[in-house]
Design a protein around this motif. Sequence first.
Motif, PDB file in Angstrom:
ATOM      1  N   LEU A  28       0.832  -1.206   0.000  1.00  0.00           N
ATOM      2  CA  LEU A  28       0.000   0.000   0.000  1.00  0.00           C
ATOM      3  C   LEU A  28       0.865   1.255   0.000  1.00  0.00           C
ATOM      4  CD1 LEU A  28      -2.991  -0.749   2.383  1.00  0.00           C
ATOM      5  CD2 LEU A  28      -2.938  -0.708  -0.095  1.00  0.00           C
ATOM      6  N   VAL A  29       1.930   1.232   0.790  1.00  0.00           N
ATOM      7  CA  VAL A  29       2.808   2.401   0.839  1.00  0.00           C
ATOM      8  C   VAL A  29       3.495   2.599  -0.506  1.00  0.00           C
ATOM      9  CG1 VAL A  29       4.897   3.334   1.893  1.00  0.00           C
ATOM     10  CG2 VAL A  29       3.184   2.221   3.314  1.00  0.00           C
ATOM     11  N   GLN A  30       4.000   1.496  -1.054  1.00  0.00           N
ATOM     12  CA  GLN A  30       4.752   1.605  -2.307  1.00  0.00           C
ATOM     13  C   GLN A  30       3.868   2.027  -3.470  1.00  0.00           C
ATOM     14  OE1 GLN A  30       7.038  -1.821  -3.326  1.00  0.00           O
ATOM     15  NE2 GLN A  30       8.126  -1.847  -1.396  1.00  0.00           N
ATOM     16  N   GLU A  31       2.638   1.561  -3.449  1.00  0.00           N
ATOM     17  CA  GLU A  31       1.763   1.810  -4.591  1.00  0.00           C
ATOM     18  C   GLU A  31       0.781   2.934  -4.283  1.00  0.00           C
ATOM     19  OE1 GLU A  31       1.809  -0.444  -7.550  1.00  0.00           O
ATOM     20  OE2 GLU A  31       3.741  -0.834  -6.618  1.00  0.00           O
ATOM     21  N   ALA A  32       1.111   3.750  -3.291  1.00  0.00           N
ATOM     22  CA  ALA A  32       0.150   4.756  -2.829  1.00  0.00           C
ATOM     23  C   ALA A  32      -0.366   5.631  -3.960  1.00  0.00           C
ATOM     24  CB  ALA A  32       0.789   5.615  -1.750  1.00  0.00           C
ATOM     25  N   ARG A  33       0.441   5.826  -4.983  1.00  0.00           N
ATOM     26  CA  ARG A  33       0.021   6.733  -6.039  1.00  0.00           C
ATOM     27  C   ARG A  33      -0.649   6.021  -7.208  1.00  0.00           C
ATOM     28  NH1 ARG A  33       4.097   8.631  -3.702  1.00  0.00           N
ATOM     29  NH2 ARG A  33       3.833  10.630  -2.670  1.00  0.00           N
ATOM     30  N   SER A  34      -0.781   4.716  -7.117  1.00  0.00           N
ATOM     31  CA  SER A  34      -1.398   4.026  -8.236  1.00  0.00           C
ATOM     32  C   SER A  34      -2.917   4.083  -8.098  1.00  0.00           C
ATOM     33  CB  SER A  34      -0.929   2.575  -8.280  1.00  0.00           C
ATOM     34  OG  SER A  34      -1.464   1.915  -7.167  1.00  0.00           O
ATOM     35  N   SER A  35      -3.574   3.902  -9.224  1.00  0.00           N
ATOM     36  CA  SER A  35      -5.023   4.116  -9.235  1.00  0.00           C
ATOM     37  C   SER A  35      -5.746   3.088  -8.363  1.00  0.00           C
ATOM     38  CB  SER A  35      -5.540   4.054 -10.667  1.00  0.00           C
ATOM     39  OG  SER A  35      -5.116   2.856 -11.255  1.00  0.00           O
ATOM     40  N   TRP A  36      -5.229   1.833  -8.331  1.00  0.00           N
ATOM     41  CA  TRP A  36      -5.984   0.829  -7.580  1.00  0.00           C
ATOM     42  C   TRP A  36      -5.953   1.098  -6.085  1.00  0.00           C
ATOM     43  CZ3 TRP A  36      -3.905  -2.592  -4.002  1.00  0.00           C
ATOM     44  CH2 TRP A  36      -2.526  -2.805  -4.043  1.00  0.00           C
ATOM     45  N   VAL A  37      -4.833   1.625  -5.586  1.00  0.00           N
ATOM     46  CA  VAL A  37      -4.793   1.958  -4.165  1.00  0.00           C
ATOM     47  C   VAL A  37      -5.702   3.146  -3.887  1.00  0.00           C
ATOM     48  CG1 VAL A  37      -3.335   2.701  -2.263  1.00  0.00           C
ATOM     49  CG2 VAL A  37      -2.484   1.027  -3.868  1.00  0.00           C
ATOM     50  N   GLN A  38      -5.666   4.113  -4.796  1.00  0.00           N
ATOM     51  CA  GLN A  38      -6.505   5.294  -4.609  1.00  0.00           C
ATOM     52  C   GLN A  38      -7.987   4.915  -4.585  1.00  0.00           C
ATOM     53  OE1 GLN A  38      -5.264   8.917  -5.764  1.00  0.00           O
ATOM     54  NE2 GLN A  38      -3.234   8.285  -5.123  1.00  0.00           N
ATOM     55  N   SER A  39      -8.369   3.999  -5.496  1.00  0.00           N
ATOM     56  CA  SER A  39      -9.789   3.625  -5.514  1.00  0.00           C
ATOM     57  C   SER A  39     -10.138   2.808  -4.274  1.00  0.00           C
ATOM     58  CB  SER A  39     -10.139   2.873  -6.795  1.00  0.00           C
ATOM     59  OG  SER A  39      -9.363   1.712  -6.889  1.00  0.00           O
ATOM     60  N   LEU A  40      -9.148   2.053  -3.794  1.00  0.00           N
ATOM     61  CA  LEU A  40      -9.356   1.302  -2.553  1.00  0.00           C
ATOM     62  C   LEU A  40      -9.660   2.268  -1.415  1.00  0.00           C
ATOM     63  CD1 LEU A  40      -8.864  -1.815  -2.229  1.00  0.00           C
ATOM     64  CD2 LEU A  40      -6.804  -1.206  -1.002  1.00  0.00           C
ATOM     65  N   VAL A  41      -8.904   3.364  -1.390  1.00  0.00           N
ATOM     66  CA  VAL A  41      -9.083   4.349  -0.320  1.00  0.00           C
ATOM     67  C   VAL A  41     -10.449   5.018  -0.430  1.00  0.00           C
ATOM     68  CG1 VAL A  41      -8.209   6.513   0.625  1.00  0.00           C
ATOM     69  CG2 VAL A  41      -6.618   4.742  -0.085  1.00  0.00           C
ATOM     70  N   THR A  42     -10.825   5.399  -1.643  1.00  0.00           N
ATOM     71  CA  THR A  42     -12.128   6.050  -1.794  1.00  0.00           C
ATOM     72  C   THR A  42     -13.265   5.098  -1.438  1.00  0.00           C
ATOM     73  OG1 THR A  42     -11.809   5.636  -4.140  1.00  0.00           O
ATOM     74  CG2 THR A  42     -11.632   7.916  -3.420  1.00  0.00           C
ATOM     75  N   GLU A  43     -13.081   3.815  -1.801  1.00  0.00           N
ATOM     76  CA  GLU A  43     -14.101   2.815  -1.428  1.00  0.00           C
ATOM     77  C   GLU A  43     -14.302   2.788   0.079  1.00  0.00           C
ATOM     78  OE1 GLU A  43     -13.459  -1.273  -2.732  1.00  0.00           O
ATOM     79  OE2 GLU A  43     -13.259  -0.465  -4.754  1.00  0.00           O
ATOM     80  N   ARG A  44     -13.159   2.733   0.786  1.00  0.00           N
ATOM     81  CA  ARG A  44     -13.205   2.682   2.247  1.00  0.00           C
ATOM     82  C   ARG A  44     -13.909   3.908   2.807  1.00  0.00           C
ATOM     83  NH1 ARG A  44      -9.323  -0.850   4.657  1.00  0.00           N
ATOM     84  NH2 ARG A  44      -9.894  -2.789   3.631  1.00  0.00           N
ATOM     85  N   GLU A  45     -13.607   5.052   2.182  1.00  0.00           N
ATOM     86  CA  GLU A  45     -14.188   6.292   2.690  1.00  0.00           C
ATOM     87  C   GLU A  45     -15.699   6.295   2.542  1.00  0.00           C
ATOM     88  OE1 GLU A  45     -12.033   9.238   0.599  1.00  0.00           O
ATOM     89  OE2 GLU A  45     -10.601   9.556   2.228  1.00  0.00           O
ATOM     90  N   GLN A  46     -16.144   5.711   1.433  1.00  0.00           N
ATOM     91  CA  GLN A  46     -17.582   5.718   1.186  1.00  0.00           C
ATOM     92  C   GLN A  46     -18.335   4.816   2.142  1.00  0.00           C
ATOM     93  OE1 GLN A  46     -17.535   4.843  -2.941  1.00  0.00           O
ATOM     94  NE2 GLN A  46     -17.182   6.977  -3.523  1.00  0.00           N
ATOM     95  N   GLN A  47     -17.654   3.784   2.616  1.00  0.00           N
ATOM     96  CA  GLN A  47     -18.353   2.829   3.478  1.00  0.00           C
ATOM     97  C   GLN A  47     -18.712   3.444   4.824  1.00  0.00           C
ATOM     98  OE1 GLN A  47     -15.888  -0.622   3.668  1.00  0.00           O
ATOM     99  NE2 GLN A  47     -16.393  -1.210   1.564  1.00  0.00           N
TER     100      GLN A  47
END
Lengths: 224, 251, 223
Positions: B232-251
Motif C-alpha cells: 500500500l505504501v509503495q503503490e500509494a500513487r497508483s489508481s488501484w490503491v486510490q480507488s481502494l481508499v475512496t471505497e473505504r471512505e464511502q463505506q
Amino acid sequence: MSPTIDSTIPDLQVINAVVTRSDLELFEPVSFNCTRGQVIHMVGQNGVGKTTLMRSICGFRVLHSGQILWDNKDIEKNKNFYLNSAYLGHRDAHSPLQTAWESLHFYQQLYTPGANKGDIDPLLNKLDLLAQADVSVDHLSFGQKRKLAIARLLLSERKLWLLDEPFSGVDRAGRELIENIFVQHISSMGMIVLTNHGRLQNSQLLGCVSELELFQHNIMLKEL
Amino acid sequence: MNVLLKFYHRLGSPREFYKISSALIPWLGWTSLILILLASYLGLVVAPSDYQQGDSYRIIYVHVPSAWLSMFIYVVLAVSAAIGLIWRMKMAYVIMICSAAPGAWFTMVALITGSLWGKPMWGTWWEWDARLTSELLLMFLYIGIIALYNSFDERRVAEKSTAILAIVGVINVPIIHYSVEWWNTLHQGSTVMRADGPAMDVRMLWPLLIMAFGFNLYYGLTLMQRARNQVLVQEARSSWVQSLVTEREQQ
Amino acid sequence: MTSTLYRLFLRDCKHHLRKQSDILNPLCFFVIICSLFPLGLSADRELLNTIGGGVIWVSVLLSMMMGLNQIFRDDYEAGVLEQFLFTHTTLTQVALAKIAAFWCLSALPMIILAPVMGTAYHLNGDQILVLMMGLTLGTPTLALLGSIGAALTLNLKNGGVLLAILILPLFAPVLIFGAGMVSAVGMGLPVNAQLSLLGALMFGSLSLAPFATSFALKNSLDY
C-alpha cells in the motif's frame, strides 16, 4: 581495443523518460533525439531533475519508465554506448591525490591503452593548464578543475559528451575557451547533451543547439 | 505447470498479491491459532515430564520452533532477494524486507527462551553453546539487514543493497554455523551436556511438530500483513490503491 | 586485462602512500588496542599467553574494518568511480585492484607487526609462526568480505558504524579458525584443519566477493 567507428550514425534516443525520487515523479515524460552535430541543452528550474535525468542517461540511475537507446539498443550493459560517450558530472572525476598530468595520464591509459604520453602536455596547454601540470588536483581552483575535466573529454575522443554544468566555477575567458572546444567537437560530428544555467554565448554553437525544457511533474495527490 | 506459472505471475503483481492475500489471511490466522493452542495443550498438559529436566524442558515448544523459523526465514529472505535481483520482481523485494523483522523477532525469542532454559539446565543465563552462539550471530545478520535497508532514502537502492547483503549472508550462515560448532568442541568440549536424549518420546515430539507448523503459519500471517502494508505504501500513487481508499471512505 | 588490473593496483598503492593516514591510522589503532588489553586484564604471563592469539586477531579485525570504510570512498567522492563505466575496465577489476592494494598496505604491515605483539603476549615461537600464517591466509578473506560491506555503505553519510554491523558477524569464522590455531598450537595440537579451512575461505571469497562488490558499487552510483 579502440571503439569501432562504423559508417552508420549511432544516435541517442530518449523515449518518454520518467525518473522518480522517493516515488515522486520529477518531471513530465521527456523524449528527445540527439544526432551528430547537435547540442541538446537541457533547461528547467532548479530541482526539476536535470542532473537526475543526466545520471539516468549515463545509466547510473534506473529509469522509472521509458527508454534510453543508443544505436537503437538499450544503454543498459551496452558497451557500445559507454565506449562512445564521455560524462562530466558535478564531480570533476579527478582524484585529489594525483597531479593534473597524472590524472590525465590515468584516463588516457583507461580510454586508449598504450596511447602516447606526449599528447597530454599539448592538451593541458590548450586549456591553459600547462603551468599546473605538476600541481596536485587538490590545489587547483574550481575553474581549473573544470577545465581539466574538459581536457579529459578531449582525451577520450568520444562522440557523445554528457555534460552536467560544464561551466560552473569557470571564468569568462575559460568559458569562451570551452565553448570553442564545443564548437570544434560539434563540427567534427560530435554530439553534446548538457545542462547549464545561463545561455550559451558562442554564435556558432547556438546554431546547433536545441533547447529541451523539463517541466515539473504535476503532482495530484488525492486527499487520503 | 502453466497454472503454477500463472499463479506466480499473479503473485508478482502487487495488486493481485493484495487481493489474494486478503483471502488468505483469515485462513492463516485461524489455522495458526488453532494449531498453536492445540500444541500448547498437548505440550503443556498431555506430554509427560522429562525424567532429567522435569517440566523445564517444556520451553522447547517455544524455543525450538522459533530457532527453526529464524533460520527458515533467513533462507526465505535470501531466496526472495535472489528472485528480486535476477527477475527484478517487485514483490520479491517486498517479501524480502517484510521477512526481516519477523525473522529477527523469532531469533530474539529463540535467544531469550534459550537463555531461560539455560538457567535450570546449566545454572547460568548464558552459555557459549554452539547453537546459541550461532543464533546470536544470526541475530546480528538480521540487525544488519534491517539497519542497511533503513539507512537509504531511495527504496530502489535500498532493495538492491539489502538483497546483496542477504545473499552474502546466506552463503555465510552455514559457514558461521559450522565454525561456531567447531569452536565449541575445541573450547567447551564435554562440559556442556545436551539432554535431548537419543530418542524423544512421541508424546513430546508431536506437540513440537504441531507447534512448529503453527509458528510457520503465524509467520506467513505476519508476512502477509506486513507485505500488504508495504504494498500500500509503495503503490500509494497508483489508481488501484486510490480507488481502494475512496471505497473505504464511502463505506 | 592483466595490465589494467596491475595499473589500477599501482595507482591505488601510490594513493595510499600519498595519504599516509590511510595506512598509519589503522596500524596505530592495531597497536593501541593490543596494548590496552593487558591494562584492562592483568599482566599475568599465563593469561596473556592464553588470550594473546584472540586479542591480536580481534585487533586486526577492527583495524581492517576501519581502513575498509575508506577503500572506495576517495574515488567515489571524487567522481572517479563512475568514470570506470565508460571504459573497458569493469568494476570487478577496479574492486579487485583496490582490495589487493588495501591488503598490501593495510594487512601486510599488521602481519609484519604481529610477532612484536605476539612477543608482548608471551606467545612462543610456534604460536607466533602459526599466528602469522593464519593472518596471511585470513586477512585476504576479511578484505574481500569487507569490500562488499564498504561498497554497500558507500553512499551513506555515516556508513562507518553500519559497516561494522554488516561485516563483523561475517568475520566470525575467520576469527574462530585464526585464533583457534594459536591456542591449538599452544596445547600442542595440529593445525592443518584450520589452515585448510582458512585457505578454503580465502579462495571461496576470492571467487565470489568481487562480483558482489562490483554489483554493490554500481548500485551506489544510483543517486
